[in-house]
Write a protein that holds these residues in place. Structure first.
Motif, mmCIF file in Angstrom:
data_model
loop_
_atom_site.group_PDB
_atom_site.id
_atom_site.type_symbol
_atom_site.label_atom_id
_atom_site.label_comp_id
_atom_site.label_asym_id
_atom_site.label_seq_id
_atom_site.Cartn_x
_atom_site.Cartn_y
_atom_site.Cartn_z
ATOM 1 N N THR A 172 0.831 -1.202 0.000
ATOM 2 C CA THR A 172 0.000 0.000 0.000
ATOM 3 C C THR A 172 0.865 1.251 0.000
ATOM 4 N N SER A 178 -8.127 -1.564 3.842
ATOM 5 C CA SER A 178 -9.130 -1.738 4.894
ATOM 6 C C SER A 178 -9.949 -2.996 4.668
ATOM 7 N N PHE A 235 -9.900 12.538 5.115
ATOM 8 C CA PHE A 235 -11.131 11.779 5.316
ATOM 9 C C PHE A 235 -10.962 10.325 4.896
ATOM 10 N N ARG A 236 -10.166 10.081 3.881
ATOM 11 C CA ARG A 236 -9.945 8.702 3.425
ATOM 12 C C ARG A 236 -9.361 7.859 4.558
ATOM 13 N N TRP A 237 -8.401 8.425 5.291
ATOM 14 C CA TRP A 237 -7.798 7.681 6.395
ATOM 15 C C TRP A 237 -8.730 7.606 7.592
ATOM 16 N N ALA A 262 -10.058 15.548 1.455
ATOM 17 C CA ALA A 262 -10.403 14.216 0.951
ATOM 18 C C ALA A 262 -9.355 13.189 1.356
ATOM 19 N N ASN A 263 -8.077 13.592 1.376
ATOM 20 C CA ASN A 263 -7.024 12.669 1.780
ATOM 21 C C ASN A 263 -7.130 12.311 3.262
ATOM 22 N N ASP A 289 -7.765 2.466 -5.324
ATOM 23 C CA ASP A 289 -7.717 3.188 -4.061
ATOM 24 C C ASP A 289 -7.079 2.276 -3.029
ATOM 25 N N VAL A 322 -5.984 2.627 -0.025
ATOM 26 C CA VAL A 322 -6.403 2.720 1.366
ATOM 27 C C VAL A 322 -7.666 1.898 1.606
ATOM 28 N N TYR A 323 -8.667 2.057 0.741
ATOM 29 C CA TYR A 323 -9.898 1.287 0.891
ATOM 30 C C TYR A 323 -9.645 -0.201 0.664
ATOM 31 N N ASN A 335 -11.961 7.541 7.495
ATOM 32 C CA ASN A 335 -12.971 6.554 7.131
ATOM 33 C C ASN A 335 -12.434 5.136 7.309
ATOM 34 N N ALA A 336 -11.168 4.942 6.947
ATOM 35 C CA ALA A 336 -10.562 3.619 7.111
ATOM 36 C C ALA A 336 -10.484 3.236 8.586
#
Length: 252
Positions: free
Chosen positions: A89, A111, A164-166, A161-162, A105, A107-108, A168-169
């Protein structure tokens, strides 16, 4: 010496686990091989994927020819595979930062795979090893997130957005961990206790009785089992109903 025996599901569970591994690990080898072919010129990614391929092959060999060390194999597998995922990753994120495009993606995807491994760990590993596994996953996620966000901040590309991506994970991983742990504890409790009285059931009691028999033989001490009955219990059910009988059983 007499021993207690009963039909338990542990042997059947081990059989199903072995069959699952013999299906999943070869499939993992195929996926790793395809990944190696796809990134054969990508340096470190090639070596990481090759290590995954080799480890899965060794796991298949151990399952077939050395079943007694299967739990050790499970420990190595569950603790090493997330590390491979963290490295791959990070490499994908580095490609994103250097070339300004996204290969899926990562990160997703990370997860999703870690949640799958959390489920497997709860089903396969001992509770103390599951706790270490959870610590490993969230430590790896933290290191990976900090490194990625710092690199984005240093290159002036850090956006909401970057972040929030983490976030959210982390939220998805945390919720999944709590749910899996809760379900696992409920299943464990239901597997070893009687639903009416809350006492240990036959499945849980027999191993304890065998252990006490062995202890009595080792130290040459007497061993007794005391049985008792509730007098006139049928009359309680006939007179007051089975609900009252259930209450009486719980009280006793």
């Amino acid at each position: 010496m007499y021993t207690f025996s009963s039909f338990t599901s542990s042997e059947l569970m081990e059989k199903y686990k072995r069959q699952t591994y013999l299906i999943a690990f070869p499939i993992g080898m195929i996926l790793s091989a395809l990944y190696i072919i796809n990134i054969a010129r990508s340096g470190l990614q090639f070596y990481v994927a090759s290590a995954m391929f080799l480890e899965l092959g060794i796991c298949v060999f151990l399952i077939l020819f050395a079943p007694p060390i299967k739990y050790t194999m499970e420990l190595v597998f569950y603790f090493s595979t997330p590390v491979y995922f963290f490295i791959l990753t990070q490499l994908h994120l580095d490609v994103y930062l250097k070339n300004s495009f996204v290969l899926g993606d990562p990160v997703y995807s990370l997860s999703m795979w870690l949640i799958v491994f959390l489920i497997g760990a709860f089903l396969s590993l001992k509770p103390e090893h599951v706790r270490l596994f959870i610590i490993l996953i969230f430590t790896g996620m933290t290191v990976l997130a900090a490194n990625n966000l710092w690199a984005l901040y240093s290159s002036n590309e850090l956006q909401f957005a970057n972040v929030f991506r983490w976030v959210n994970a982390y939220i998805s991983m945390g919720i999944a961990t709590l749910l899996i742990r809760r379900i696992g504890l409920l299943q464990q409790r239901n597997a070893v206790t009687d639903a009416l009285t809350g006492l240990l059931n036959r499945h849980a009691l027999y191993p304890i009785l065998n252990q006490e028999l062995e202890r009595a033989a080792r130290y040459a001490r007497p061993f007794s089992i005391i049985l008792f009955d509730i007098d006139e219990f049928k009359a309680v059910n006939d007179t007051f109903g089975h609900g009252a009988g259930d209450v009486a059983l719980r009280e006793v």
